[in-house]
Design an enzyme around this catalytic site. Structure first.
Site, PDB file in Angstrom:
ATOM      1  N   HIS A 101       0.834  -1.209   0.000  1.00 37.52           N
ATOM      2  CA  HIS A 101       0.000   0.000   0.000  1.00 37.52           C
ATOM      3  C   HIS A 101       0.865   1.255   0.000  1.00 37.52           C
ATOM      4  O   HIS A 101       0.607   2.206  -0.747  1.00 37.52           O
ATOM      5  CB  HIS A 101      -0.917   0.002   1.226  1.00 37.52           C
ATOM      6  CG  HIS A 101      -1.703   1.261   1.388  1.00 37.52           C
ATOM      7  ND1 HIS A 101      -2.927   1.459   0.785  1.00 37.52           N
ATOM      8  CD2 HIS A 101      -1.438   2.408   2.080  1.00 37.52           C
ATOM      9  CE1 HIS A 101      -3.378   2.662   1.093  1.00 37.52           C
ATOM     10  NE2 HIS A 101      -2.496   3.254   1.885  1.00 37.52           N
ATOM     11  N   GLU A 102       1.896   1.265   0.834  1.00 38.18           N
ATOM     12  CA  GLU A 102       2.789   2.425   0.880  1.00 38.18           C
ATOM     13  C   GLU A 102       3.558   2.566  -0.432  1.00 38.18           C
ATOM     14  O   GLU A 102       3.829   3.684  -0.882  1.00 38.18           O
ATOM     15  CB  GLU A 102       3.753   2.313   2.063  1.00 38.18           C
ATOM     16  CG  GLU A 102       3.071   2.262   3.426  1.00 38.18           C
ATOM     17  CD  GLU A 102       2.068   3.385   3.636  1.00 38.18           C
ATOM     18  OE1 GLU A 102       2.277   4.502   3.111  1.00 38.18           O
ATOM     19  OE2 GLU A 102       1.057   3.158   4.327  1.00 38.18           O
ATOM     20  N   HIS A 105       1.596   4.559  -2.815  1.00 41.98           N
ATOM     21  CA  HIS A 105       1.760   6.012  -2.691  1.00 41.98           C
ATOM     22  C   HIS A 105       3.027   6.488  -3.408  1.00 41.98           C
ATOM     23  O   HIS A 105       3.041   7.562  -4.029  1.00 41.98           O
ATOM     24  CB  HIS A 105       1.824   6.414  -1.218  1.00 41.98           C
ATOM     25  CG  HIS A 105       0.515   6.326  -0.511  1.00 41.98           C
ATOM     26  ND1 HIS A 105      -0.635   6.905  -0.999  1.00 41.98           N
ATOM     27  CD2 HIS A 105       0.163   5.731   0.667  1.00 41.98           C
ATOM     28  CE1 HIS A 105      -1.640   6.672  -0.164  1.00 41.98           C
ATOM     29  NE2 HIS A 105      -1.172   5.951   0.846  1.00 41.98           N
ATOM     30  N   HIS A 109       3.225   9.134  -6.483  1.00 42.43           N
ATOM     31  CA  HIS A 109       4.122  10.286  -6.490  1.00 42.43           C
ATOM     32  C   HIS A 109       4.964  10.303  -7.761  1.00 42.43           C
ATOM     33  O   HIS A 109       5.121  11.347  -8.413  1.00 42.43           O
ATOM     34  CB  HIS A 109       5.023  10.241  -5.254  1.00 42.43           C
ATOM     35  CG  HIS A 109       5.895  11.439  -5.101  1.00 42.43           C
ATOM     36  ND1 HIS A 109       7.179  11.364  -4.594  1.00 42.43           N
ATOM     37  CD2 HIS A 109       5.694  12.745  -5.402  1.00 42.43           C
ATOM     38  CE1 HIS A 109       7.714  12.572  -4.573  1.00 42.43           C
ATOM     39  NE2 HIS A 109       6.836  13.423  -5.063  1.00 42.43           N
TER      40      HIS A 109
END
Length: 234
Positions: A101-102, A105, A109
């Site tokens: 999940h991270e 991100h 980005h």
């Protein structure tokens, strides 16, 4: 006029608190359940994160360990993917899901995902608004006249910025989870049945953001109701 110590709109605050508590309890319970299930790949959260980053052509993000439980986050300012103690070295499907999940991100980005950019631009406004909103509203209720209405309305406007941040956060989080689930199966890190377990963990985590947004919206509606009642009684 609503009493200072008795306010029937407090029920809206209580509803928000209960929603957040239930969501928090649910994510902790779900994470603990699936943190006991070891993935077939045997990869740790850190290893899975590094593999997913490289699979997406990202080599300038550092994966590092941070203290705490479920304190995982991606920091776009210094391009660090921070995994908590419960994720970094764990080989569970829950830990790999959180790490993925991270990574979602980080991919957002790298790809210039619009909602992430919008959320980033709202951070200083939301912080400023959440800091000053309540003092202004409180002072507005303690004084009388036009200045009172002005301060209350200004406080509500500033609080609205914080609420907007919570709302914009929702598509960012859901998209990161969607990217994570697809990447985990595509890159062979988790089997199909393991992805299903991971989906439950990420869904529970997403509900905490939904609960926070709902709580903030209820608080905003409460402030608007109180402000309307104050104007009618002035």
């Amino acid at each position: 006029m609503y009493g200072f110590y008795y306010d029937p709109t407090y029920v809206m605050v209580l509803i928000g608190v209960v929603i957040c508590m239930l969501a928090s309890a649910n994510v902790n319970r779900t994470f603990q359940k699936y943190s006991r299930i070891r993935s077939h790949s045997g990869m740790t959260g850190r290893e899975a994160a590094e593999r997913l980053l490289h699979a997406n052509g990202i080599y300038d993000v550092t994966v590092q360990r941070v203290a705490g439980n479920l304190t995982d986050h991606y920091d776009p300012r210094n391009k660090t993917l921070n995994l908590s103690d419960s994720t970094y070295a764990s080989t569970s499907v829950a830990a790999i899901g959180v790490a993925a999940h991270e990574c979602g991100h980080a991919v957002q980005h790298a790809n210039g995902y619009a909602p992430l950019k919008i959320r980033g631009s709202l951070v200083p406004v939301a912080n400023f608004g959440s800091t000053l909103a309540w003092p202004l509203i409180l002072i507005g209720f303690l004084i009388q006249g036009n200045a009172s209405v002005l301060l209350i309305n200004l406080g509500i406007l500033l609080f609205s910025a914080a609420v907007l941040f919570q709302i914009v956060t929702l598509p960012v989080e859901f998209n990161a989870s969607s990217r994570a689930l697809k990447s985990l199966e595509t890159n062979g890190i988790l089997y199909t049945e393991e992805v299903a377990d991971t989906r439950k963990v990420l869904r529970a985590a997403a509900l905490t953001y939904v609960a926070s947004a709902a709580s903030a919206i209820l608080q905003l509606l409460r402030l608007i109701l109180i402000s309307g009642g104050r104007r009618r009684n002035d």
